[in-house]
Design an enzyme around this catalytic site. Structure first.
Site, PDB file in Angstrom:
ATOM      1  N   THR A  29     -64.700 -80.408  -9.753  1.00 30.19           N
ATOM      2  CA  THR A  29     -64.825 -81.886  -9.335  1.00 30.19           C
ATOM      3  C   THR A  29     -64.623 -81.952  -7.940  1.00 30.19           C
ATOM      4  OG1 THR A  29     -64.439 -82.459 -11.708  1.00 30.19           O
ATOM      5  CG2 THR A  29     -64.074 -83.831  -9.767  1.00 30.19           C
ATOM      6  N   GLN A 103     -73.114 -79.773 -16.517  1.00 31.48           N
ATOM      7  CA  GLN A 103     -71.833 -80.139 -16.929  1.00 31.48           C
ATOM      8  C   GLN A 103     -72.119 -81.377 -18.045  1.00 31.48           C
ATOM      9  OE1 GLN A 103     -67.308 -79.964 -16.824  1.00 31.48           O
ATOM     10  NE2 GLN A 103     -67.571 -78.288 -17.678  1.00 31.48           N
ATOM     11  N   HIS A 179     -69.343 -80.597 -21.842  1.00 30.71           N
ATOM     12  CA  HIS A 179     -67.428 -79.893 -21.790  1.00 30.71           C
ATOM     13  C   HIS A 179     -66.339 -80.756 -22.764  1.00 30.71           C
ATOM     14  CE1 HIS A 179     -64.194 -79.603 -19.538  1.00 30.71           C
ATOM     15  NE2 HIS A 179     -64.185 -80.466 -18.455  1.00 30.71           N
ATOM     16  N   ASN A 182     -60.821 -78.754 -21.493  1.00 33.88           N
ATOM     17  CA  ASN A 182     -59.490 -79.536 -20.774  1.00 33.88           C
ATOM     18  C   ASN A 182     -58.575 -80.676 -20.943  1.00 33.88           C
ATOM     19  OD1 ASN A 182     -59.711 -77.194 -19.646  1.00 33.88           O
ATOM     20  ND2 ASN A 182     -60.797 -78.057 -17.452  1.00 33.88           N
ATOM     21  N   TYR A 184     -60.769 -83.316 -22.377  1.00 35.24           N
ATOM     22  CA  TYR A 184     -61.897 -84.410 -22.386  1.00 35.24           C
ATOM     23  C   TYR A 184     -61.864 -84.816 -23.877  1.00 35.24           C
ATOM     24  CZ  TYR A 184     -61.208 -83.380 -17.081  1.00 35.24           C
ATOM     25  OH  TYR A 184     -60.422 -83.663 -16.379  1.00 35.24           O
ATOM     26  N   ARG A 231     -68.300 -74.986 -22.819  1.00 34.53           N
ATOM     27  CA  ARG A 231     -66.873 -74.617 -22.206  1.00 34.53           C
ATOM     28  C   ARG A 231     -65.767 -75.073 -23.610  1.00 34.53           C
ATOM     29  NH1 ARG A 231     -63.799 -76.296 -16.517  1.00 34.53           N
ATOM     30  NH2 ARG A 231     -63.919 -74.606 -15.793  1.00 34.53           N
ATOM     31  N   ASN A 239     -54.300 -82.061 -19.228  1.00 31.57           N
ATOM     32  CA  ASN A 239     -54.250 -83.812 -19.257  1.00 31.57           C
ATOM     33  C   ASN A 239     -53.670 -83.627 -20.905  1.00 31.57           C
ATOM     34  OD1 ASN A 239     -55.546 -85.029 -17.258  1.00 31.57           O
ATOM     35  ND2 ASN A 239     -57.485 -83.733 -18.650  1.00 31.57           N
TER      36      ASN A 239
END
Length: 367
Positions: A29, A103, A179, A182, A184, A231, A239
């Site tokens: 990002t 992604q 994705h 992480n 999300y 991923r 997070n």
């Protein structure tokens, strides 16, 4: 075992694609999409073209809808302007002989009301705050309190993934990466620390994995399985998303993904951007549970990458920050040449500085 660097630069058959080497540019990002449209632009195309010597580029995380956005100036793939912008990027990468997957991203609760349609609350499996920061126009800010998705809303989000996958094909990408890492939205459904639902998307591992698998199945109606990867970050606390039994959760998911014959799983080993041994986890077992390619990620050095490939513990190695600072990372690793140091102050937002102005070896006159 004698370390043989040649394995890092050997071709690899990924599905029906032949990659020129085993180096993958990880999704990064950078918050440099066009302000107002979140469309990629000429500067983004230059940045990716500079790095096209990677065996595979995985684009920066790209939101599937405005609701899926969590950070200012990140690119989308849900409008015509965004499709046109990404077409510039894929054309640039292909003209340099590279391969690029997009992604696809929905951040879920890791967002801010200023980024959401109509200033609405971000959405999540459960109404549990992320207790982390996001990046908005004024700088870093605490994420907003989310609301729990209703059952009736979930098919609409899956439809957004399908539309994004279709747009990615129109934009000329070679494939898509889902994705699921992480902290999300997909990861929020997977992990029991963020998913407290009592319906068919909650409680049991099978239920918590349902959303990830439904998204995958939907994307497989658009893209051939040989062009789809995902991923995962089984033990990353990114997070504030934690699972109490990651071996069971992600072992089940890997087995299900293997049955679907996806091209690869892309695994963050350890804490994202942090220690590789933060929580004990059998990543080799995860690799064995999945029949496709295994992309290893997190704090890999040249030597560790070579050793891991030689031992058969991974098929491809993803590099992140090193690709930020070294557009010619493949050549530098091939020659074992010195590496540029990433400038963290220019990671997020801005223009060419700290983005497309890192020098390549030939610019430094290094043999």
């Amino acid at each position: 075992m004698t370390r043989d660097a040649s394995i890092l630069f050997s071709p690899f058959q990924l599905g029906d694609l032949v990659l020129n080497n085993r180096l993958v540019m990880a999704p990064l990002t950078r918050n440099r999409a066009t302000k107002g449209t979140d469309a990629p632009n000429d500067l983004n195309a230059r940045y990716y073209r500079q790095r096209a010597s990677a065996g595979l580029i995985i684009s920066e995380a790209t939101q599937i809808s405005q609701q899926g956005q969590g950070y200012i100036w990140t690119p989308g793939i849900y409008t015509e302007a965004q499709v046109a912008g990404w077409t510039k990027v894929t054309d640039a990468v292909h003209s340099a002989g590279g391969r690029i997957f997009i992604q696809l991203w929905h951040v879920g609760r890791v967002s801010h009301v200023s980024l959401q349609p109509g200033g609405a609350k971000p959405v999540a499996p459960s109404a549990i705050a992320a207790n982390t920061k996001t990046y908005i126009e004024s700088g870093f800010a605490e994420t907003s309190e989310p609301r729990a998705l209703s059952l009736e809303e979930i098919p609409g989000i899956i439809a957004d993934y399908v539309k994004a996958a279709e747009n990615a094909k129109r934009a000329g990408f070679d494939g898509v990466e889902i994705h699921g890492a992480n902290g999300y939205l997909i990861d929020q459904f997977l992990k029991d620390g963020t998913n407290q639902r009592t319906d068919r998307y909650g409680q049991s591992i099978e239920n918590r994995a349902r959303f990830a698998l439904e998204v995958t199945d939907a994307i497989l109606t658009v893209w051939d399985k040989s062009r789809v990867g995902i991923r995962l970050s089984p033990v990353s606390p990114a997070n504030n998303a934690i699972d109490n039994k990651p071996a069971a959760t992600f072992g089940y998911l890997a087995t299900q993904l293997s049955a679907r014959k996806l091209a690869y799983i892309h695994v963050i080993e350890g804490a994202t951007g942090g220690p590789r041994d933060n929580v004990p986890f059998d990543f080799l077992g995860l690799r064995k549970a999945f029949a496709g390619a295994y992309i290893a990620n997190n704090d890999y050095t040249r030597d560790l990458a070579i050793d891991t490939l030689q031992k058969g513990q991974a098929d491809l190695i993803a590099f992140g920050k090193l690709f930020i600072a070294n557009p010619d990372l493949v050549e530098r690793l091939r020659k074992n040449a010195p590496l540029n140091t990433p400038k963290q102050e220019s990671f997020y937002g801005g223009g060419a500085e700290g983005y497309t102005d890192y020098p390549a070896l030939d610019e430094l006159k290094v043999p």
